[in-house]
Design an enzyme around this catalytic site. Structure first.
Site, short mmCIF file in Angstrom:
data_model
loop_
_atom_site.label_atom_id
_atom_site.label_comp_id
_atom_site.label_asym_id
_atom_site.label_seq_id
_atom_site.Cartn_x
_atom_site.Cartn_y
_atom_site.Cartn_z
N GLY A 141 48.16 48.84 45.54
CA GLY A 141 48.64 48.05 46.64
C GLY A 141 48.13 48.22 47.86
O GLY A 141 48.61 48.27 49.10
N HIS A 170 38.46 39.40 45.48
CA HIS A 170 37.79 39.84 44.44
C HIS A 170 36.59 40.80 45.05
O HIS A 170 36.00 40.56 45.85
CB HIS A 170 37.10 38.63 43.83
CG HIS A 170 36.30 39.18 42.46
ND1 HIS A 170 37.06 39.62 41.47
CD2 HIS A 170 35.21 39.50 42.46
CE1 HIS A 170 36.07 40.09 40.39
NE2 HIS A 170 35.05 40.00 40.88
N ARG A 174 46.04 39.45 36.75
CA ARG A 174 46.30 38.31 35.64
C ARG A 174 45.70 36.96 36.24
O ARG A 174 45.53 37.01 37.39
CB ARG A 174 47.92 38.16 35.74
CG ARG A 174 48.29 39.21 34.90
CD ARG A 174 49.89 39.04 34.62
NE ARG A 174 50.34 40.08 34.12
CZ ARG A 174 50.33 40.41 32.77
NH1 ARG A 174 50.01 39.52 31.92
NH2 ARG A 174 50.79 41.69 32.11
C1 GRF Z 1 41.08 45.50 44.66
O1 GRF Z 1 39.76 46.17 44.65
C2 GRF Z 1 40.74 44.03 44.64
O2 GRF Z 1 39.68 43.62 45.22
C3 GRF Z 1 40.86 43.80 43.43
O3 GRF Z 1 41.94 44.57 42.69
C4 GRF Z 1 41.77 45.82 43.73
C5 GRF Z 1 43.09 46.00 44.12
O4 GRF Z 1 43.32 47.21 45.03
N1 GRF Z 1 41.46 42.36 43.15
P1 GRF Z 1 44.64 47.40 45.70
O5 GRF Z 1 45.87 47.51 44.70
O6 GRF Z 1 45.07 46.48 46.83
O7 GRF Z 1 44.53 48.99 46.24
#
Ligand code: GRF
Length: 213
Positions: free
Chosen positions: A12, A109, A91
């Protein structure tokens, strides 16, 4: 004031960057709920710390994907959510959620889409040997990381990068571009025309090229 609902499965840190942007006044928004599919997600602790309701909804407790995403969409609606933020929600969003929030769901992403969609975008980039990578904030459609692109930030990728070092460099940018994209939305400056997102009044800033770190 824009009401956000955040979906997250893990640590998070992007959720935290959004909370911080709200608390600093950069974002005129409020988070009314965090929904997670993992009860042990660290995002839940972050929600608690900031008095944000945390709701655990696990797909296995529902008959099928549609039932799960109907429940998620209903929970968001009930809490007045206007924009849904997928912040490391591992998901692919289901139809009932997308139908309810068409062009009102944003995902981040860790690659420059359309390159390297799906899991482990950073590892895919390292293995491929690209010289530039980055992150993408996009609206969510039915596909896997295929929706219209809102903002991208680029970072260098070095020959001796590992998944970890590249991820770290990209993450610093994620924490800037996600709040920025939400801010553009909250200011009513985004519209979607086919595959393209029109950014009113700020066209150049939707493409962020970063110097080497
Ligand atoms: C991030 O690298 C985001 O781009 C991807 O999942 C990861 C989540 O990281 N979709 P966090 O839980 O926000 O630290």
């Amino acid at each position: 004031m824009l009401t956000l609902g955040v979906l997250a499965s893990g640590r998070g840190s992007n959720f935290q960057s959004i909370i911080d942007s709200i608390e600093s006044g950069y974002l005129k928004a409020t988070v009314s709920v965090l929904i997670t599919d993992k009860s042990d997600a660290y995002a839940v602790e972050r929600a608690k710390k900031h008095n944000i309701e945390a709701l655990v909804l696990k797909p296995k407790d529902f008959a099928d994907r549609n039932a799960y995403y109907s429940q998620v969409a209903g929970a968001l609606k009930k809490r007045g959510v206007e924009l849904v933020i997928l912040a490391g929600f591992m998901r692919v969003a289901g139809k009932p959620l997308i139908d309810e929030y068409r062009n009102k769901i944003m995902n981040i992403h860790p690659a420059l889409l359309p390159s390297f969609p799906g899991l482990h975008g950073q590892k895919q980039a390292v293995d491929y040997g690209v010289k530039i990578s980055g992150c993408t904030v996009h609206f969510v459609d039915e596909g896997m990381d295929t929706g219209p692109i809102i903002v991208q930030a680029a970072v260098p990728a070095y020959h001796d990068d590992t998944e970890e070092t590249l991820s770290e460099r990209i993450l610093l940018q994620e924490h800037k571009v996600f709040p920025y994209a939400i801010r553009l939305y909250s200011e009513g400056r985004l519209s979607v025309e086919g595959r393209k997102v029109i950014v009113r009044g700020d066209m150049k800033n939707s493409c962020i090229i970063n110097p080497p770190l």
